[in-house]
Design a protein around this motif. Structure first.
Motif, PDB file in Angstrom:
ATOM      1  N   ASN A 155     -28.048  -5.370 -28.611  1.00 10.52           N
ATOM      2  CA  ASN A 155     -27.961  -6.567 -27.822  1.00 10.52           C
ATOM      3  C   ASN A 155     -29.257  -7.470 -27.647  1.00 10.52           C
ATOM      4  N   LYS A 156     -29.857  -7.533 -29.033  1.00 10.30           N
ATOM      5  CA  LYS A 156     -31.109  -8.559 -29.459  1.00 10.30           C
ATOM      6  C   LYS A 156     -30.792  -9.042 -30.583  1.00 10.30           C
ATOM      7  N   LEU A 157     -31.180 -10.192 -30.576  1.00 14.59           N
ATOM      8  CA  LEU A 157     -31.346 -11.230 -32.062  1.00 14.59           C
ATOM      9  C   LEU A 157     -32.397 -11.445 -32.258  1.00 14.59           C
ATOM     10  N   THR A 158     -32.861 -10.885 -33.626  1.00 18.52           N
ATOM     11  CA  THR A 158     -34.251 -11.328 -34.248  1.00 18.52           C
ATOM     12  C   THR A 158     -34.212 -12.062 -35.395  1.00 18.52           C
ATOM     13  N   CYS A 159     -35.022 -13.141 -35.558  1.00 16.58           N
ATOM     14  CA  CYS A 159     -35.181 -13.964 -36.515  1.00 16.58           C
ATOM     15  C   CYS A 159     -36.453 -13.862 -37.361  1.00 16.58           C
ATOM     16  N   VAL A 160     -36.684 -13.500 -38.459  1.00 14.17           N
ATOM     17  CA  VAL A 160     -37.984 -13.360 -39.136  1.00 14.17           C
ATOM     18  C   VAL A 160     -37.961 -14.162 -40.471  1.00 14.17           C
ATOM     19  N   ALA A 161     -39.055 -15.060 -40.581  1.00 17.96           N
ATOM     20  CA  ALA A 161     -39.220 -15.554 -42.030  1.00 17.96           C
ATOM     21  C   ALA A 161     -40.758 -15.537 -42.195  1.00 17.96           C
ATOM     22  N   THR A 162     -41.048 -15.128 -43.584  1.00 17.69           N
ATOM     23  CA  THR A 162     -42.421 -15.029 -43.881  1.00 17.69           C
ATOM     24  C   THR A 162     -42.551 -15.653 -45.576  1.00 17.69           C
ATOM     25  N   ASN A 163     -43.700 -15.916 -46.004  1.00 11.79           N
ATOM     26  CA  ASN A 163     -43.878 -16.233 -47.361  1.00 11.79           C
ATOM     27  C   ASN A 163     -45.071 -15.369 -48.090  1.00 11.79           C
ATOM     28  N   SER A 164     -45.585 -14.210 -47.292  1.00 13.45           N
ATOM     29  CA  SER A 164     -46.406 -13.335 -47.525  1.00 13.45           C
ATOM     30  C   SER A 164     -47.726 -13.846 -46.973  1.00 13.45           C
ATOM     31  N   HIS A 165     -47.915 -14.957 -46.578  1.00 11.29           N
ATOM     32  CA  HIS A 165     -49.168 -15.695 -46.069  1.00 11.29           C
ATOM     33  C   HIS A 165     -49.041 -15.824 -44.624  1.00 11.29           C
ATOM     34  N   ARG A 166     -47.941 -16.218 -44.188  1.00 13.66           N
ATOM     35  CA  ARG A 166     -47.596 -16.532 -42.904  1.00 13.66           C
ATOM     36  C   ARG A 166     -46.161 -15.999 -42.448  1.00 13.66           C
ATOM     37  N   LEU A 167     -46.140 -15.713 -41.188  1.00 11.05           N
ATOM     38  CA  LEU A 167     -45.039 -14.909 -40.536  1.00 11.05           C
ATOM     39  C   LEU A 167     -44.531 -15.539 -39.266  1.00 11.05           C
ATOM     40  N   ALA A 168     -43.202 -15.836 -38.946  1.00 10.86           N
ATOM     41  CA  ALA A 168     -42.638 -16.410 -37.542  1.00 10.86           C
ATOM     42  C   ALA A 168     -41.612 -15.499 -37.413  1.00 10.86           C
ATOM     43  N   LEU A 169     -41.735 -15.135 -35.997  1.00 15.79           N
ATOM     44  CA  LEU A 169     -40.651 -14.296 -35.694  1.00 15.79           C
ATOM     45  C   LEU A 169     -40.381 -14.719 -34.099  1.00 15.79           C
ATOM     46  N   ARG A 170     -39.042 -14.482 -33.872  1.00 17.56           N
ATOM     47  CA  ARG A 170     -38.531 -14.895 -32.590  1.00 17.56           C
ATOM     48  C   ARG A 170     -37.464 -14.082 -32.231  1.00 17.56           C
ATOM     49  N   GLU A 171     -37.263 -13.510 -30.879  1.00 16.34           N
ATOM     50  CA  GLU A 171     -36.384 -12.591 -30.454  1.00 16.34           C
ATOM     51  C   GLU A 171     -35.566 -13.339 -29.191  1.00 16.34           C
ATOM     52  N   LEU A 172     -34.381 -12.737 -29.164  1.00 20.25           N
ATOM     53  CA  LEU A 172     -33.366 -13.451 -27.976  1.00 20.25           C
ATOM     54  C   LEU A 172     -32.395 -12.509 -27.506  1.00 20.25           C
ATOM     55  N   PRO A 173     -32.375 -12.262 -26.144  1.00 26.79           N
ATOM     56  CA  PRO A 173     -31.361 -11.419 -25.842  1.00 26.79           C
ATOM     57  C   PRO A 173     -29.981 -11.999 -26.392  1.00 26.79           C
ATOM     58  N   LEU A 174     -28.960 -11.110 -26.672  1.00 20.64           N
ATOM     59  CA  LEU A 174     -27.752 -11.460 -27.037  1.00 20.64           C
ATOM     60  C   LEU A 174     -26.610 -10.386 -26.769  1.00 20.64           C
ATOM     61  N   GLU A 175     -25.623 -10.600 -26.260  1.00 16.86           N
ATOM     62  CA  GLU A 175     -24.476  -9.891 -26.070  1.00 16.86           C
ATOM     63  C   GLU A 175     -23.523  -9.964 -27.176  1.00 16.86           C
ATOM     64  N   SER A 176     -23.452  -8.940 -28.025  1.00 10.06           N
ATOM     65  CA  SER A 176     -22.805  -9.096 -29.218  1.00 10.06           C
ATOM     66  C   SER A 176     -22.265  -7.441 -29.586  1.00 10.06           C
ATOM     67  N   LYS A 177     -21.064  -7.526 -30.154  1.00 12.63           N
ATOM     68  CA  LYS A 177     -20.612  -6.229 -30.828  1.00 12.63           C
ATOM     69  C   LYS A 177     -20.814  -6.042 -32.204  1.00 12.63           C
ATOM     70  N   VAL A 178     -21.512  -7.218 -32.949  1.00 10.30           N
ATOM     71  CA  VAL A 178     -21.964  -7.280 -34.144  1.00 10.30           C
ATOM     72  C   VAL A 178     -23.357  -6.578 -34.456  1.00 10.30           C
ATOM     73  N   THR A 179     -23.408  -5.744 -35.265  1.00  9.59           N
ATOM     74  CA  THR A 179     -24.851  -5.312 -35.613  1.00  9.59           C
ATOM     75  C   THR A 179     -25.047  -5.311 -37.153  1.00  9.59           C
ATOM     76  N   GLY A 180     -26.469  -5.580 -37.404  1.00  6.72           N
ATOM     77  CA  GLY A 180     -26.713  -5.607 -38.759  1.00  6.72           C
ATOM     78  C   GLY A 180     -27.927  -6.361 -39.228  1.00  6.72           C
TER      79      GLY A 180
END
Length: 282
Positions: A105-130
């Motif tokens: 029940n948590k959505l995580t978005c990550v992006a990086t180019n090997s020199h910088r990294l951005a990560l954001r998490e958000l609570p999420l009610e979902s039956k989907v995982t992956g």
């Protein structure tokens, strides 16, 4: 929009969008028998050649696909806070996308180019995982397309595609195949120092310093100098320092800051240590 008779045709997106932008008033569209389209707006008449709709590929089927819902405002905010960090190098296609992960029940978005990294998490009610890698180009188009949509976005996921859908708009995007690097190992588990700074003040200082940075050299804001630490009650410290950018060819800029910092351990930290390349917090 008012429809007098149904019909289908494939038109050039480039020409159609420019015609719509430059039309002075209400647009009337007529599909002719030879797959051409007549577009009228006031006294202006334009003819655009089209293609038979049977030649256009059908969109992916999403019947039975897993899905979850998210407010458009939250989704667009997550995209803007992560998509900028993707790699522009096509030789590493995995890093040209944003990794969207759904787990517990948590959505995580990550992006990086090997020199910088951005990560954001958000609570999420979902039956989907992956874990799914979405091309950054698709996400950037999504922010333009749904910018004025104050609505819930339905996101459908298959093995190869992701679909963003509202009541009026649907955006299909192919996923990038592969396993995204495990960035959790790059993030420190125990944070000994937490610094709180006024965001606007810091960004304005960085923006002014960028005036002295060229594209090829002197393109780093190098110094945090004149650090001072005043011990206060309850293991809190008031940090005062200057953000400095210098250029041998142009000049320099210095900006003082006051930071209210708290430390999660009882060990008194050292002062801010500044050198020509980086800042150390101990």
């Amino acid at each position: 929009m008012e429809v007098f008779e149904k019909g289908t045709v494939v038109l050039s997106a480039k020409y159609l969008s420019e015609i719509v932008k430059k039309s002075p008033d209400v647009i009337h569209v007529k599909l002719n028998e030879n797959q051409s389209v007549t577009i009228k707006s006031n006294e202006i008449v334009m003819n655009l050649n089209g293609m038979h709709s049977g030649e256009y590929p059908n969109p992916p089927q999403i019947d039975g696909a897993g899905y979850f819902n998210i407010p458009s405002v939250e989704l667009l905010e997550i995209i803007k806070q992560t998509a900028f960090a993707v790699s522009k190098n096509e030789t590493r296609p995995l890093l040209t996308g944003v990794n969207l992960s759904i787990k517990e029940n948590k959505l995580t978005c990550v992006a990086t180019n090997s020199h910088r990294l951005a990560l954001r998490e958000l609570p999420l009610e979902s039956k989907v995982t992956g874990s799914f890698i979405i091309p950054s180009k698709s996400l950037n188009e999504l922010t333009k397309l749904f910018n004025n949509e104050a609505d819930i976005i339905h996101i459908f996921l298959t093995e190869s595609y992701i679909v963003f859908q509202t009541n009026h708009i649907s955006l299909f995007s192919r996923l990038i195949k592969g396993n995204y690097p495990n960035v959790s190992e790059l993030l420190p588990k125990d944070l000994k120092t937490i610094i709180t700074v006024d965001t606007k003040t810091l960004l304005k200082g960085i923006d002014r310093d960028c005036l002295f940075a060229s594209e090829w050299r002197n393109n780093y804001i190098k110094k945090l100098a004149e650090a001072k630490s005043v011990y206060e009650e309850r293991k809190n410290y008031l940090k005062e320092f200057s953000l400095k950018k210098s250029s041998n060819n142009t000049g320099d800029a210095t900006h003082p800051f006051s930071l209210e910092t708290g430390f999660v351990t009882s060990i008194e930290p050292d002062l801010l240590v500044a050198n020509d390349d980086m800042l150390f917090l101990k």
